[in-house]
Design a protein around this motif. Sequence first.
Motif, short mmCIF file in Angstrom:
data_model
loop_
_atom_site.label_atom_id
_atom_site.label_comp_id
_atom_site.label_asym_id
_atom_site.label_seq_id
_atom_site.Cartn_x
_atom_site.Cartn_y
_atom_site.Cartn_z
N LYS A 4 0.84 -1.19 0.00
CA LYS A 4 0.00 0.00 0.00
C LYS A 4 0.88 1.25 0.00
CE LYS A 4 -4.10 -2.10 2.06
NZ LYS A 4 -4.79 -2.10 0.76
N ILE A 5 0.57 2.14 -0.92
CA ILE A 5 1.41 3.30 -1.21
C ILE A 5 0.66 4.59 -0.95
CG2 ILE A 5 2.68 4.52 -3.03
CD1 ILE A 5 3.90 1.79 -2.20
N ALA A 6 1.34 5.57 -0.36
CA ALA A 6 0.83 6.94 -0.25
C ALA A 6 1.72 7.84 -1.09
CB ALA A 6 0.82 7.41 1.20
N ILE A 7 1.12 8.82 -1.73
CA ILE A 7 1.87 9.83 -2.48
C ILE A 7 1.53 11.19 -1.88
CG2 ILE A 7 2.30 10.92 -4.71
CD1 ILE A 7 1.38 8.28 -6.02
N ILE A 8 2.54 11.84 -1.34
CA ILE A 8 2.39 13.18 -0.75
C ILE A 8 2.90 14.19 -1.77
CG2 ILE A 8 3.05 14.67 1.17
CD1 ILE A 8 3.67 12.07 2.77
N GLY A 9 2.03 15.10 -2.17
CA GLY A 9 2.36 16.02 -3.25
C GLY A 9 1.90 15.46 -4.58
N ALA A 10 0.70 14.86 -4.56
CA ALA A 10 0.20 14.14 -5.74
C ALA A 10 -0.27 15.04 -6.86
CB ALA A 10 -0.94 13.21 -5.32
N SER A 11 -0.40 16.35 -6.62
CA SER A 11 -0.92 17.24 -7.64
C SER A 11 0.15 17.85 -8.54
CB SER A 11 -1.75 18.37 -7.00
OG SER A 11 -0.93 19.16 -6.15
N GLY A 12 1.42 17.56 -8.27
CA GLY A 12 2.51 18.05 -9.12
C GLY A 12 2.82 17.07 -10.24
N TYR A 13 3.73 17.45 -11.13
CA TYR A 13 4.06 16.59 -12.26
C TYR A 13 4.66 15.26 -11.83
CZ TYR A 13 3.35 20.45 -15.59
OH TYR A 13 2.82 21.45 -16.35
N THR A 14 5.57 15.28 -10.85
CA THR A 14 6.16 14.01 -10.42
C THR A 14 5.14 13.15 -9.68
OG1 THR A 14 7.05 15.09 -8.43
CG2 THR A 14 8.53 14.87 -10.33
N MET A 43 -8.74 13.35 -8.19
CA MET A 43 -7.61 13.41 -9.11
C MET A 43 -8.08 13.69 -10.53
SD MET A 43 -4.61 13.39 -7.85
CE MET A 43 -3.75 13.19 -9.39
N ALA A 44 -9.29 13.24 -10.87
CA ALA A 44 -9.83 13.49 -12.21
C ALA A 44 -9.97 14.98 -12.49
CB ALA A 44 -11.16 12.79 -12.38
N SER A 45 -10.27 15.77 -11.45
CA SER A 45 -10.42 17.21 -11.66
C SER A 45 -9.06 17.90 -11.77
CB SER A 45 -11.22 17.82 -10.51
OG SER A 45 -10.51 17.75 -9.28
N VAL A 46 -8.03 17.31 -11.18
CA VAL A 46 -6.69 17.89 -11.24
C VAL A 46 -5.94 17.41 -12.48
CG1 VAL A 46 -4.48 18.08 -10.02
CG2 VAL A 46 -6.62 18.06 -8.72
N LEU A 55 -9.13 6.55 -8.47
CA LEU A 55 -8.17 6.88 -7.40
C LEU A 55 -8.87 7.48 -6.19
CD1 LEU A 55 -5.60 8.55 -9.77
CD2 LEU A 55 -5.23 6.38 -8.56
N PRO A 56 -8.25 7.37 -5.01
CA PRO A 56 -8.81 8.06 -3.84
C PRO A 56 -8.73 9.57 -4.03
CG PRO A 56 -6.66 7.11 -3.33
CD PRO A 56 -7.04 6.60 -4.67
N ASP A 57 -9.64 10.29 -3.40
CA ASP A 57 -9.62 11.75 -3.47
C ASP A 57 -8.40 12.30 -2.73
OD1 ASP A 57 -11.93 11.83 -4.95
OD2 ASP A 57 -13.23 12.28 -3.23
N LEU A 58 -8.02 13.50 -3.08
CA LEU A 58 -6.90 14.15 -2.43
C LEU A 58 -7.29 14.58 -1.02
CD1 LEU A 58 -5.86 16.29 -5.49
CD2 LEU A 58 -4.49 14.46 -4.50
N VAL A 59 -6.34 14.41 -0.09
CA VAL A 59 -6.54 14.77 1.31
C VAL A 59 -5.33 15.55 1.80
CG1 VAL A 59 -8.01 12.77 1.77
CG2 VAL A 59 -5.52 12.61 2.15
N THR A 60 -5.39 16.05 3.03
CA THR A 60 -4.21 16.65 3.65
C THR A 60 -3.36 15.53 4.25
OG1 THR A 60 -5.39 16.96 5.73
CG2 THR A 60 -5.43 18.79 4.16
N VAL A 61 -2.10 15.83 4.49
CA VAL A 61 -1.19 14.80 5.00
C VAL A 61 -1.67 14.24 6.33
CG1 VAL A 61 1.18 14.35 5.78
CG2 VAL A 61 0.78 15.82 3.80
#
Length: 342
Positions: A4-14, A43-46, A55-61
């Motif tokens: 299981k993976i978390a991505i922090i800063g998921a709205s940037g290019y990387t 994520m579909a809107s971003v 994908l799961p919706d974006l949340v705060t850390v």
Amino acid sequence: MTKKIAIIGASGYTGAELIRLIATHPGMEIAALAANSKAGQSMASVYPHLRHLGLPDLVTVDQIDFDQIDLAFCALPHKTSQEVIRDLPKTLKIVDLSADFRLRDPAEYEKWYGNAHAAAEMQGEAVYGLTEFYRTEIAAARLVAGTGCNAATGQFTIRPLIEAGVIDLDEIILDMKCAVSGAGRSLKENLLHAELSEGYNAYAVGGTHRHLGEFDQEFSKLAGRDVKVQFTPHLMPANRGILCTAYLKGEAQAIHAALQNAYADEPFIVVLPFGETPSTHHIRGSNFVHIGVTGDRIGGRAIVVSALDNLCKGSSGQAIQNANLMLGLPETEGLMMAPLFP
């Protein structure tokens, strides 16, 4: 068992590139996505190109339950990244894509990035994430610091030549052409289409580019003496890719042989036949690096040209390669996709 993976800063290019790659990775599942500025959005809107993934919706850390996470990618800007990572659980495996843990000496970090390190106590446990040269350390690490994309390109070009002793260490010139995505997604006037297209310019001229800190650190450590290269990056009007042209003093055939020997068993590094040179077209969207060597009309000098995708092998692909090792997965898993062409 799927990790299981978390991505922090998921709205940037990387962050988006991590999602693209993990989406077809058989050993990883995206369990949480954080982007404080866009928390609550899908994520579909971003990134509409990812809408099919569910994908799961974006949340705060602070909304992520890290007890349920096997590994977190931190794709935040430098300075912000160290402040976030400092407060994460001390048992959590982390791959940081920022510059914050790349330089082993906190004083060097302050010199190149202009602020004191906020998590200097963690620097000692961070492993430099150039996978092909730090595999054993990465596999045992809790915190891995991904390299700069320019720094990775230059090191794939030069490291084997330092090790083999086939070049003059005081005669290294690295000329790099860098795609605009390397500057990130935030709005910048000089990156507007009207400012960037149909043009081409050098920047950080005269030895001010921050990735020089990585070159100084890694090349000097490898050589056992101070090694300082000349490095000038150029911004090109392309979305992806870095093309590095290295001007070196050394015998071209010996340089080619050293690169072939160093990378003979590497799945992602391709050394071209002598006299051929690569294009960024040939590695786009992939985790591959292509390296070519040719002689110069001046005897005893050589030109080495290397190409990689700055968002993939230069950043997110490299991060997944490291994460595979940290999680005990096959190193190439999820990364063997062919380049996009045209």
